[in-house]
Scaffold this active site. Structure first.
Site, mmCIF file in Angstrom:
data_model
loop_
_atom_site.group_PDB
_atom_site.id
_atom_site.type_symbol
_atom_site.label_atom_id
_atom_site.label_comp_id
_atom_site.label_asym_id
_atom_site.label_seq_id
_atom_site.Cartn_x
_atom_site.Cartn_y
_atom_site.Cartn_z
ATOM 1 C CB THR A 136 43.302 99.574 36.506
ATOM 2 O OG1 THR A 136 41.981 99.065 36.363
ATOM 3 C CG2 THR A 136 43.750 100.165 35.193
ATOM 4 C CB THR A 144 38.550 101.772 31.816
ATOM 5 O OG1 THR A 144 38.497 103.183 31.853
ATOM 6 C CG2 THR A 144 38.849 101.330 30.404
ATOM 7 C CD GLU A 168 36.223 100.290 41.756
ATOM 8 O OE1 GLU A 168 35.151 100.889 41.821
ATOM 9 O OE2 GLU A 168 37.315 100.832 41.552
ATOM 10 C CG ASN A 221 34.841 103.649 44.227
ATOM 11 O OD1 ASN A 221 35.700 103.896 43.390
ATOM 12 N ND2 ASN A 221 34.119 102.544 44.218
ATOM 13 C CB THR A 224 41.561 114.260 43.504
ATOM 14 O OG1 THR A 224 40.332 113.554 43.510
ATOM 15 C CG2 THR A 224 41.967 114.494 42.079
#
Lengths: 407, 407
Positions: A157, A194, A280, A402, A407
């Site tokens: 990802t 994940t 990250e 982050n 969204t």
């Protein structure tokens, strides 16, 4: 090859162990990069799996678990990235079953010989048309035995690097390979960290034995890493053993059991470390080892408290030998610590002895703290147990990755 | 005054309740700002205290605990900022006893009527000469009854604001005051987040009753805030009751017990919220309420998981209605969550129902997320218990404050 050791192979391939084939394609979940991959085996493989402890298990985990429960066998694993198929309700579960059925049809194996994994955006339904044509393409590649190394890439990802490890060893005079691929805690918009791990081997071993080994290895490796402390809805590790190496079936009674356990655990540990290092925004790997604890649990809790502490993580980012923050994390990691006995080192440089700071050569420590890997070594002087946890520093880049998404 | 209510007083003073006196001075631990303060009472006050759960308790906590154990009475609390007297070994303990003895001498009270607190750098010995001359100065001010409001200032470290709350109520036709002062999770070089809280009241109440009340209130308030999840070596809350209001001694059987509990808890809660809001680098207060949990523990765990999640904290900083990260935190906050029942709102806007995302008006949510306070509301639809936790966002400024220091 020395029979008491395993060799680390430089160019790891998940399809190196006998019987395995792996590939990856771009089916259109992501805009450009590969997003669908599979590992298959020429024979039904003895398999094992561990899943996230998050109460919100994504649909594919339920389907894979159902597959595994039947016979403990998998012949294929299908993985998509870009969409986690999590928080997607009944449709999500139906989609996961559909992925499994389509893959099984392509490979002409029973449905329950197929495991499925997803990672990526949560709360959105999978684009099933694209995935289905992707599965068709994977099937074609499989028939034509098109060799490529795209599986490791197709599962990523926001990881910045492909994560692969391979070792080889000899058991019963047979040449055994263990190979692993993982993806890490890259945040996927709008969500979430994940980790997926896949391990293949040609060792002959029963599913139930492999499962207990995978649990134990996961405890020491994948469960000892933290990027931001959040455990995801999709975390899964799957191990498959083809048995084609033709050794005497491996059990804890086998004379080379420990060799295999060491090799297998090594693969898991290296994958785990690669995930932590590629967290990250991370600029450094933190390795916290806690020695001479009363219990293994105590050693694990304290080492994880250290790598999980935002204060320690920012101090490492700032190349600051901030032993006080490490002390603090030790102190809340376990209540039974005896402060006056605690020793802390960074690398070989002692910072704290008997719970109190030592004078240390600032330049030396400062130099250590600019390295790629920061070893924090804690001695509790209480018992005999030891554990290591791996984490990464907390950086501006983490906040940027982050906070800057909408969204 | 309505006897069933308490009134919030705008200009809070820790010395407002009858019998109390408070002041602060600069003694030279810090370069310029006030760094030594005391609260005294004209009579021995019934007292209560709660301390950090960190295994590394700083020396002053041990001394205060010893004072409290004798009779449950305190007549003075002495607090220094700038140095935490933690990880300082035998000398640190001797210094804490010395502080207590010097203060007791100045006030002509027994040693065990004095509590001591420290906050600031850890691993360095206190500059006792400066502290001793500071105590002398505090003693002089006390004799001369010099009134100032410097106590709240003298206990601060990297806090950006003084934190004070006061309420008044009527019990047995007597006018009762409860006042509180706190300092928050400002990081002190080279260390560490410490919270201190002090509550004074003129209520008549026995130490043992006050202690149980303080424990209960702390559970719901100070223990429900997080800035970075690290609990410090010095966290302490002390409550003192002079009894000069002359009510019938307060017990759970008293008709106005609940009124007092509410008022006292309000003071603790408002202080806790101020600490969370003034967390390092924080730009917003996050208020996570979890409703209809199976148990209080479940509600508390999940609400704390939400405010502790770096992913939620960065999303709030980025003004992103990232319900997925909230779901994730709920999922690892407690294993007994039933995903299909979960509802999430931000303010009044529903984002998730029955575990699945709802369409929401992005502009409305975006507006909400630019406010000072971000209310996250979770309904588990499982039981009847409820809890609220308070935290703050995770910002570039946090990294800057905590990474840019050199030990």
């Amino acid at each position: 090859m020395n029979t008491n050791q395993f060799q680390v192979i430089k160019d790891a391939r998940i399809d190196a162990p006998k019987g395995f084939y792996a590939t990856g394609v771009h089916c259109g979940i992501k805009r450009k990069r590969k997003d669908l991959g599979m590992i298959t085996c020429t024979v039904p493989a003895q398999a094992a799996a561990v899943y996230t402890t998050n109460a919100f298990r994504a649909a594919p985990l339920k389907v894979t678990e159902e597959s595994m429960e039947k016979e403990g066998i998998l012949q294929a694993v299908l993985v998509n990235s870009g969409n986690a198929n999590a928080c997607t309700g009944k449709k999500g579960l139906a989609d996961a079953y559909q992925m499994r059925a389509d893959m099984a049809t392509q490979l002409r194996v029973p449905d329950h010989y197929v495991g499925v994994c997803s990672t990526g955006i949560i709360g959105e339904s999978l684009p099933m048309d694209r995935i289905q044509s992707g599965i068709h393409e994977l099937g074609l590649q499989h028939k034509q035995k098109t060799k490529n190394e795209d599986f490791a890439e197709a599962i990523l990802t926001t990881d910045t690097l492909v994560k692969k490890v391979q070792v080889e060893l000899s058991i019963d005079d047979q040449h055994i390979k263990i190979s692993g691929v993982a993806k890490g805690s890259g945040m996927i918009n709008p969500n979430m960290a994940t980790m997926l791990g896949f391990i293949t081997s040609d060792i002959k071993i029963e599913s139930v034995v492999l499962q207990s080994l995978l649990w134990k290895a996961t405890e020491e490796t994948f469960n000892m890493i933290t990027v931001d402390g959040d455990s995801s809805t999709n975390d899964t590790v799957i191990a498959m053993a083809s048995g084609l190496a033709n050794n005497t079936s491996l059990t804890p009674q086998h004379k080379d059991w420990h060799l295999f356990v060491d090799a297998f655990t090594y693969v898991c540990r290296e994958l785990a470390k690669k995930i932590a290092r590629d967290g990250e925004g991370a600029s450094r790997l933190i390795v916290a080892t806690v020695r001479n604890a009363h219990s293994l649990l105590m050693a694990r809790q304290i080492s994880k408290a250290i790598i999980s502490s935002n204060l320690v993580k920012t101090a490492i980012f700032g190349a600051d030998a901030n032993w006080g923050r490490i002390m603090c994390a030790i102190g809340y990691g376990d209540k039974n610590v005896v402060p006056d006995r605690v020793e802390i080192k960074i690398g070989d440089i002692p910072l704290v002895k008997e719970g109190q700071p030592l004078p240390f050569i600032k330049k030396q420590v400062a130099h250590l703290l600019t390295q790629e890997t920061i070893p924090i070594d804690v001695d509790l002087h209480l018992g005999k147990e030891q554990a290591t946890a791996w984490g990464c520093d907390l950086t501006y880049e983490y906040i940027k990755i982050n906070a800057n998404y909408r969204t």
